[in-house]
Design a protein around this motif. Structure first.
Motif, PDB file in Angstrom:
ATOM      1  N   LEU A 170       0.854  -1.181   0.000  1.00 12.10           N
ATOM      2  CA  LEU A 170       0.000   0.000   0.000  1.00 12.10           C
ATOM      3  C   LEU A 170       0.890   1.230   0.000  1.00 12.10           C
ATOM      4  CD1 LEU A 170      -2.827   1.309   0.268  1.00 12.10           C
ATOM      5  CD2 LEU A 170      -2.571   1.107   2.755  1.00 12.10           C
ATOM      6  N   LEU A 171       0.705   2.077  -1.006  1.00  9.73           N
ATOM      7  CA  LEU A 171       1.448   3.327  -1.124  1.00  9.73           C
ATOM      8  C   LEU A 171       0.476   4.489  -0.985  1.00  9.73           C
ATOM      9  CD1 LEU A 171       3.782   2.530  -4.173  1.00  9.73           C
ATOM     10  CD2 LEU A 171       4.311   2.303  -1.728  1.00  9.73           C
ATOM     11  N   LYS A 172       0.852   5.490  -0.180  1.00 11.40           N
ATOM     12  CA  LYS A 172      -0.003   6.652   0.023  1.00 11.40           C
ATOM     13  C   LYS A 172       0.826   7.927  -0.070  1.00 11.40           C
ATOM     14  CE  LYS A 172      -3.592   4.709   3.031  1.00 11.40           C
ATOM     15  NZ  LYS A 172      -4.324   4.866   4.318  1.00 11.40           N
ATOM     16  N   GLY A 173       0.211   8.951  -0.619  1.00  9.05           N
ATOM     17  CA  GLY A 173       0.827  10.264  -0.647  1.00  9.05           C
ATOM     18  C   GLY A 173      -0.229  11.328  -0.427  1.00  9.05           C
ATOM     19  N   GLY A 174       0.096  12.374   0.323  1.00  8.77           N
ATOM     20  CA  GLY A 174      -0.877  13.411   0.610  1.00  8.77           C
ATOM     21  C   GLY A 174      -0.258  14.790   0.657  1.00  8.77           C
ATOM     22  N   TYR A 175      -1.090  15.809   0.386  1.00 10.24           N
ATOM     23  CA  TYR A 175      -0.653  17.202   0.406  1.00 10.24           C
ATOM     24  C   TYR A 175      -1.604  17.997   1.296  1.00 10.24           C
ATOM     25  CZ  TYR A 175       0.128  22.026  -1.063  1.00 10.24           C
ATOM     26  OH  TYR A 175       0.384  23.380  -1.072  1.00 10.24           O
ATOM     27  N   PHE A 176      -1.044  18.933   2.104  1.00 10.77           N
ATOM     28  CA  PHE A 176      -1.808  19.762   3.023  1.00 10.77           C
ATOM     29  C   PHE A 176      -1.557  21.225   2.657  1.00 10.77           C
ATOM     30  CE2 PHE A 176      -0.647  15.795   4.894  1.00 10.77           C
ATOM     31  CZ  PHE A 176      -1.717  15.391   5.678  1.00 10.77           C
ATOM     32  N   SER A 177      -2.597  21.929   2.229  1.00 10.04           N
ATOM     33  CA  SER A 177      -2.397  23.277   1.688  1.00 10.04           C
ATOM     34  C   SER A 177      -2.011  24.282   2.768  1.00 10.04           C
ATOM     35  CB  SER A 177      -3.675  23.742   0.980  1.00 10.04           C
ATOM     36  OG  SER A 177      -4.734  23.949   1.914  1.00 10.04           O
ATOM     37  N   ASN A 178      -2.579  24.154   3.966  1.00 13.19           N
ATOM     38  CA  ASN A 178      -2.354  25.170   4.990  1.00 13.19           C
ATOM     39  C   ASN A 178      -0.888  25.264   5.378  1.00 13.19           C
ATOM     40  OD1 ASN A 178      -2.158  26.173   7.916  1.00 13.19           O
ATOM     41  ND2 ASN A 178      -4.254  26.699   7.385  1.00 13.19           N
ATOM     42  N   THR A 179      -0.225  24.135   5.508  1.00 16.73           N
ATOM     43  CA  THR A 179       1.175  24.112   5.924  1.00 16.73           C
ATOM     44  C   THR A 179       2.130  23.872   4.758  1.00 16.73           C
ATOM     45  OG1 THR A 179       1.027  21.743   6.366  1.00 16.73           O
ATOM     46  CG2 THR A 179       0.546  23.233   8.196  1.00 16.73           C
ATOM     47  N   ASP A 180       1.562  23.818   3.543  1.00 10.46           N
ATOM     48  CA  ASP A 180       2.366  23.431   2.384  1.00 10.46           C
ATOM     49  C   ASP A 180       3.146  22.154   2.705  1.00 10.46           C
ATOM     50  OD1 ASP A 180       3.316  23.585  -0.201  1.00 10.46           O
ATOM     51  OD2 ASP A 180       4.999  24.893   0.328  1.00 10.46           O
ATOM     52  N   GLY A 181       2.424  21.214   3.338  1.00 11.18           N
ATOM     53  CA  GLY A 181       3.061  20.000   3.837  1.00 11.18           C
ATOM     54  C   GLY A 181       2.712  18.776   3.010  1.00 11.18           C
ATOM     55  N   TYR A 182       3.424  17.716   3.291  1.00 14.84           N
ATOM     56  CA  TYR A 182       3.155  16.458   2.593  1.00 14.84           C
ATOM     57  C   TYR A 182       3.276  15.297   3.578  1.00 14.84           C
ATOM     58  CZ  TYR A 182       8.135  15.285   2.679  1.00 14.84           C
ATOM     59  OH  TYR A 182       9.410  14.975   3.093  1.00 14.84           O
ATOM     60  N   LYS A 183       2.687  14.186   3.169  1.00 15.29           N
ATOM     61  CA  LYS A 183       2.783  12.962   3.944  1.00 15.29           C
ATOM     62  C   LYS A 183       2.872  11.793   2.975  1.00 15.29           C
ATOM     63  CE  LYS A 183       0.534  10.326   7.652  1.00 15.29           C
ATOM     64  NZ  LYS A 183      -0.579  10.330   8.640  1.00 15.29           N
ATOM     65  N   GLY A 184       3.818  10.921   3.223  1.00 15.98           N
ATOM     66  CA  GLY A 184       3.965   9.734   2.396  1.00 15.98           C
ATOM     67  C   GLY A 184       4.146   8.504   3.263  1.00 15.98           C
ATOM     68  N   SER A 185       3.591   7.404   2.830  1.00 13.27           N
ATOM     69  CA  SER A 185       3.753   6.156   3.574  1.00 13.27           C
ATOM     70  C   SER A 185       3.803   4.987   2.606  1.00 13.27           C
ATOM     71  CB  SER A 185       2.617   5.956   4.577  1.00 13.27           C
ATOM     72  OG  SER A 185       1.401   5.680   3.921  1.00 13.27           O
ATOM     73  N   ALA A 186       4.510   3.960   3.026  1.00 16.87           N
ATOM     74  CA  ALA A 186       4.619   2.725   2.246  1.00 16.87           C
ATOM     75  C   ALA A 186       4.498   1.553   3.196  1.00 16.87           C
ATOM     76  CB  ALA A 186       5.947   2.673   1.497  1.00 16.87           C
ATOM     77  N   SER A 187       3.628   0.611   2.862  1.00 13.19           N
ATOM     78  CA  SER A 187       3.417  -0.584   3.680  1.00 13.19           C
ATOM     79  C   SER A 187       3.575  -1.825   2.822  1.00 13.19           C
ATOM     80  CB  SER A 187       2.014  -0.585   4.311  1.00 13.19           C
ATOM     81  OG  SER A 187       1.834   0.508   5.172  1.00 13.19           O
ATOM     82  N   LEU A 188       4.273  -2.793   3.366  1.00 14.94           N
ATOM     83  CA  LEU A 188       4.425  -4.096   2.723  1.00 14.94           C
ATOM     84  C   LEU A 188       3.949  -5.144   3.711  1.00 14.94           C
ATOM     85  CD1 LEU A 188       5.534  -5.742   0.284  1.00 14.94           C
ATOM     86  CD2 LEU A 188       7.719  -5.870   1.516  1.00 14.94           C
ATOM     87  N   TYR A 189       3.089  -6.059   3.259  1.00 17.67           N
ATOM     88  CA  TYR A 189       2.489  -7.027   4.171  1.00 17.67           C
ATOM     89  C   TYR A 189       2.212  -8.321   3.408  1.00 17.67           C
ATOM     90  CZ  TYR A 189      -1.301  -4.540   1.830  1.00 17.67           C
ATOM     91  OH  TYR A 189      -2.075  -3.924   0.886  1.00 17.67           O
ATOM     92  N   GLY A 190       2.202  -9.395   4.167  1.00 20.27           N
ATOM     93  CA  GLY A 190       1.933 -10.666   3.507  1.00 20.27           C
ATOM     94  C   GLY A 190       2.069 -11.842   4.452  1.00 20.27           C
ATOM     95  N   ARG A 191       1.743 -13.009   3.913  1.00 22.08           N
ATOM     96  CA  ARG A 191       1.871 -14.265   4.651  1.00 22.08           C
ATOM     97  C   ARG A 191       3.225 -14.884   4.327  1.00 22.08           C
ATOM     98  NH1 ARG A 191      -3.509 -14.384   2.778  1.00 22.08           N
ATOM     99  NH2 ARG A 191      -5.030 -14.210   4.489  1.00 22.08           N
ATOM    100  N   LEU A 192       4.017 -15.102   5.362  1.00 21.73           N
ATOM    101  CA  LEU A 192       5.310 -15.748   5.166  1.00 21.73           C
ATOM    102  C   LEU A 192       5.131 -17.246   4.975  1.00 21.73           C
ATOM    103  CD1 LEU A 192       7.266 -13.842   7.965  1.00 21.73           C
ATOM    104  CD2 LEU A 192       6.984 -13.212   5.559  1.00 21.73           C
ATOM    105  N   THR A 193       4.199 -17.831   5.729  1.00 20.23           N
ATOM    106  CA  THR A 193       3.791 -19.231   5.578  1.00 20.23           C
ATOM    107  C   THR A 193       2.283 -19.270   5.819  1.00 20.23           C
ATOM    108  OG1 THR A 193       4.037 -19.824   7.924  1.00 20.23           O
ATOM    109  CG2 THR A 193       6.018 -19.960   6.556  1.00 20.23           C
ATOM    110  N   ASP A 194       1.731 -20.451   5.890  1.00 19.89           N
ATOM    111  CA  ASP A 194       0.305 -20.561   6.171  1.00 19.89           C
ATOM    112  C   ASP A 194      -0.043 -20.018   7.554  1.00 19.89           C
ATOM    113  OD1 ASP A 194      -0.123 -21.712   3.726  1.00 19.89           O
ATOM    114  OD2 ASP A 194      -0.110 -23.779   4.474  1.00 19.89           O
TER     115      ASP A 194
END
Length: 647
Positions: A170-194
């Protein structure tokens, strides 16, 4: 909008009629619309048997939550003030979060960093839900929960995996106008075994100084935060489960020495860094053969620190380290469900400086608890429980030691008077012994030798009515905390007296096929020795005006969701002596979420907070007590854009 003679908006009637109009208009529109099968709409801030409110991940997604104020914005009995993110403190029924038991995945966030700023560093992106308990409650809430509990729960890998999916991102990116700010996140997830799954998330947020609604830039309110999180979950057998998690959050900025006040000759900016690191391990065993064995073990270590770099007194770093555990079992015996166990926490507070050395305090608390729910009849459930806690503290500054212990019982009931009407209520007591002081006063504050434990008594009585898609609820409460601790003389902490609070909560909600709407209200009047709490009663609480929150969420199509939230605070006239009244205000937010593809892979979101650019100071923010002790207004309009892609 109607105003009183002082020019303050009168919100209650306007809000109520607006909500009724929206309900009626929406009902009419939906009655004329064609039937279409849509995904169910989740109701936010719902109540369950172990908490008063639950904030869901869906709610946080809708808000594009970035800080504590976003997390609790839909709850009228929870207020978050401060203006700048670093200054944010959480208040439940007017009591500061220092009076509550706050945990992250069961790890207690104890201690008080610095009274001029907030102590909780939480990344909303990681949260599965947030449970809020208002007022002293059940024995399972942990030791010292005078004003209640807040439980932050992080996501598991299974919460992100689709059915049948073994690996995802899951990749996310965001922009905030009031602070001229940004936010980014990256998540990797899964089953290693059953039987084993894993999740890893990295989040980076960068905000500039924010602007208030009058267009004034509030200097030194910027922030830069980085969070790393990892969780490993394993199903050892069909009866046993383990989970290991690690989280580290860092917040760095050149900000004011006292972030909740405006700049002045006594409040210059300095480099600061706040870090929280938490490691948690959980083990669960649920027997398939015995109803009396449902075991949970939680072990944790957490450390929070605040570093003042080259400040007015040189370099200073305060750190609070806690480690502990909770072993509990749940037994089902006939019509009884009994939860019992033991919890333990060891704390060490440090304040260090290259010039003046390091001051320390060590404290601990161990508790035994039992909570029973008894289904006496099909309609009547009774609850009773108690915990016994032992508190100890060694004060290095004076060489004194403190030791307190006591019983915290509770009684409650839930009665289905009819198929639609439920009556509930109860009484609960909680005690809190001497704990480690605020870190940045460890080197000169001392505890009074005759200091006693604090004792809270909380009484509640409420009713809930459900008929089809209609929901109505109301609750009254009275709380008393004896021997409240504060500064009794310069640099001396002791028992100040008695804190009393009475209040009322109410809510109404309705769900249609495509729309849900709600209106909720909260009133609390905390007073210390008969005097309303002020903004200077830090580590205890503050006075907040009657608060209304209205919500409308509309599933326009399968792929498009729209919504509006209004938060309105009435003018507060019952204030402490020599403190100004707090002006009323109303803030409106709107949002839209769109999934343009046939699947849920891509989500585009737009949110506008404070859409009408209302200049205001949150009642939970520090107000105006002079040229130096003067708080900050809240941010003005903030347009938030975000995109997320799920692989």
């Amino acid at each position: 909008m109607a105003h009183d003679t002082q020019g303050t908006p009168r919100f209650p009637h306007n809000t109520l009629w607006l909500a009724i109009a929206l309900l009626g208009a929406s009902s009419s529109a939906l009655a004329q619309s064609t039937s279409q099968e849509l995904e169910p709409i989740q109701v936010t801030a719902e109540r369950n048997s172990e908490s008063d409110h639950v904030v869901t991940a869906e709610t946080l997604e809708r808000r594009q939550a970035n800080d504590l104020q976003d997390i609790f914005a839909d709850l009228p009995n929870v207020a978050v003030g401060g203006g700048a993110p670093a200054a944010q403190k959480v208040y439940v029924r007017g009591l500061e979060d220092t009076m509550l038991n706050v945990t992250v995945d069961g790890a207690t966030q104890s201690g008080y960093l610095f009274h001029h700023q907030g102590r909780l560093l939480v990344e909303p992106e990681l949260l599965k839900q947030v449970d809020v308990v208002a007022g002293a409650g059940e024995a399972t809430n942990g030791p010292g929960a005078l004003g209640g509990a807040i439980r932050f729960v992080t996501k598991d890998p299974e919460d992100l995996l689709r059915p049948g999916q073994n690996l995802g991102a899951l990749l996310k990116g965001g922009y905030f106008s009031n602070t001229d700010g940004y936010k980014g996140s990256a998540s990797l997830y899964g089953r290693l075994t059953d039987n084993w799954s894993a999740l890893a998330t990295l989040t980076q947020t960068d905000h500039g100084d924010y602007q208030d609604a009058d267009g004034n830039t509030q200097p030194y309110t910027s922030s830069e935060r980085f969070t790393g999180f990892a969780k490993l979950v394993g199903e050892l057998t069909d009866e046993q489960r383990v989970a290991l998690s690690y989280e580290r959050s860092e917040d760095q900025a050149f900000r004011l020495h006292r972030p909740h006040w405006r700049p002045s000759v006594r409040n210059a900016p300095i480099d600061q860094e706040v870090i929280r690191e938490t490691v948690t391990g959980k083990y669960g065993f649920t027997s398939n053969a015995n109803d009396w064995l449902d075991l949970d073990l939680t072990l944790y270590r957490t450390e929070a620190s605040l570093d003042h770099i080259d400040g007015p007194f040189g370099d200073y770093i305060g750190a609070m380290e806690s480690y502990g555990g909770d072993l509990r079992n749940r037994s089902r015996i006939g019509d009884h469900t009994v939860t019992y166990g033991i919890d333990y926490r060891q704390d060490e507070g440090r304040l260090g400086s290259p010039l003046y050395g390091t001051d320390r305090e060590e404290g601990s608390v161990v508790g035994l608890y039992l909570q029973n729910r008894y289904q006496l009849t099909d309609r009547l459930q009774l609850s009773a429980g108690a915990r016994y806690d032992w508190f100890e503290l060694d004060e290095e500054l004076t060489g004194n030691s403190f030791s307190e212990s006591g019983l915290s019982p509770n009684l409650g009931f839930s009665f289905d008077a009819t198929e639609r009407l439920n009556l509930h209520g109860g009484w609960a007591r909680a005690i809190r012994g001497t704990q480690i002081k605020e870190l940045f006063v460890l080197d000169y504050y001392r505890n009074a030798e005759d200091r006693r434990e604090e004792t809270a008594d909380n009484y509640q009585l409420g009713a809930t009515y459900r008929h089809g898609n209609l929901y109505l609820a109301a609750e009254v409460f009275e709380m008393r905390i004896d021997d409240v601790v504060g500064q009794v003389e310069p640099a001396v902490l002791g028992n100040l007296g008695e804190l009393k609070s009475r209040g009322f909560n109410a809510s109404v909600g309705y769900e249609w096929e495509r729309l849900d709407a709600s209106l909720s209200y909260s009133q609390a009047r905390p007073k210390l020795n008969g005097e309303p709490l002020s903004d200077d009663d830090m580590a205890i609480g503050t006075s907040i005006g009657n608060t209304w929150v209205a919500n409308v969420n509309f599933q326009a199509t399968n792929s498009l969701e729209l919504g509006w939230t209004g938060r309105f605070a009435e003018r507060l006239t019952d204030v402490a002596s020599n403190y100004p009244e707090k002006a009323g205000y109303g803030v409106n937010d709107v949002y839209a979420r769109w999934q343009p593809l046939a699947s849920d892979h891509l989500t585009l979101s737009l949110r506008v907070n404070n859409v009408f650019d209302k200049q205001h100071v949150d009642h939970a923010s520090y107000g105006d007590a002079g040229d130096v002790a003067h708080g900050l207004p809240d941010p003005g309009r903030d347009i938030r854009l975000s995109a997320s892609y799920r692989f």
